[in-house]
Design a protein around this motif. Sequence first.
Motif, short mmCIF file in Angstrom:
data_model
loop_
_atom_site.label_atom_id
_atom_site.label_comp_id
_atom_site.label_asym_id
_atom_site.label_seq_id
_atom_site.Cartn_x
_atom_site.Cartn_y
_atom_site.Cartn_z
N ALA A 290 -7.11 2.30 -1.67
CA ALA A 290 -6.46 1.13 -1.26
C ALA A 290 -4.93 1.39 -1.14
N GLN A 291 -4.54 0.58 0.02
CA GLN A 291 -2.97 0.75 0.11
C GLN A 291 -2.44 -0.62 0.67
N VAL A 292 -1.43 -1.08 0.23
CA VAL A 292 -0.48 -2.03 0.86
C VAL A 292 0.85 -1.45 1.19
N PRO A 293 1.22 -1.40 2.48
CA PRO A 293 2.34 -0.93 2.75
C PRO A 293 3.72 -1.89 2.39
N SER A 294 4.84 -1.13 2.20
CA SER A 294 6.05 -1.99 2.30
C SER A 294 6.27 -2.55 3.45
N LYS A 295 7.31 -3.65 3.28
CA LYS A 295 7.72 -4.23 4.47
C LYS A 295 9.27 -3.50 4.96
N HIS A 296 9.65 -2.51 4.12
CA HIS A 296 10.88 -1.92 4.72
C HIS A 296 10.29 -1.07 5.85
N SER A 297 11.53 -0.99 6.97
CA SER A 297 11.13 0.17 7.98
C SER A 297 10.98 1.62 7.58
N MET A 298 11.65 1.77 6.32
CA MET A 298 11.38 3.24 5.96
C MET A 298 10.76 3.03 4.67
N ARG A 299 9.29 3.46 4.76
CA ARG A 299 8.29 3.33 3.83
C ARG A 299 7.43 4.44 3.52
N MET A 300 6.66 4.58 2.53
CA MET A 300 6.00 5.65 2.32
C MET A 300 4.39 5.26 2.95
N PHE A 301 3.52 6.17 3.49
CA PHE A 301 2.19 5.74 3.85
C PHE A 301 1.34 7.00 3.40
#
Length: 269
Positions: free
Chosen positions: A128-139
């Motif tokens: 499971a993953q929920v991404p950061s709202k930052h434009s520069m983020r880890m995926f």
Amino acid sequence: MPTSSASTTDSARTAAPSGGVQSLERAFDLLERMADAGGEVGLSELSASSGLPLPTIHRLMRTLVACGYVRQQPNRRYALGPRLIRLGESASRLLGTWARPYLARLVEETGETANMALLDGDEVVYVAQVPSKHSMRMFTEVGRRVLPHSTGVGKALLATFPPEEVRALLARTGMPAATDRTITTPEGFLTALEEVRRRGYAIDDNEQEIGVRCLAVPVPDSPTPAAISISGPAGRVTESATDKIVPVLQQVATELSEVLTSSGGTQAS
């Protein structure tokens, strides 16, 4: 039949009435004991660990074989069967669904991408993953598999294992370097795990990917080894940020543990 106090206790636990069907309770108990033993056991081993008589175990195993959940090997030992794979895959997906509200809370409170991972065999798999709202983020793609020695979640998971089991796993997987910061010796990794146990969380400091830091904690008492983490650019996941993020990670891990170990399960608000 074993007469030791440990076997007697196990037998009493297995046979204790719970309002359910005793034969089902015993069958699932045997499957879990097989998993704990590495997936393949003999009847005498199951009898010794469970305290059940051999005829009872033989009858239960015969039923499990007929259903495809156990298979009998040419050496007469019993192994977990292929039908369990589909159940496990479905359960992993459901586990990720349960975790998402808690990961979303991590994102809200830390600002960074939140992940949940399990130890599947010798590999870490992200469920499971929920991404950061930052434009520069880890995926990290859900379903991705990585070796545990170069990841924060891998360290958090293996910190709960005895050192000899960790050494055996590393011997099977090897320790290839993902970056020049990756720990590549068993001694170095065991020292890192001691540090994880001492401070209560794990760090991946540019070890899986240059420029990325990850903080991870195990999910206590999880039915299967699990860990949650946040990951972000090293410029944001600093030492001062770590002091604020770790207590949030630990709190969310505890709350998620309560959901995974309860019979009904509740969702985070």
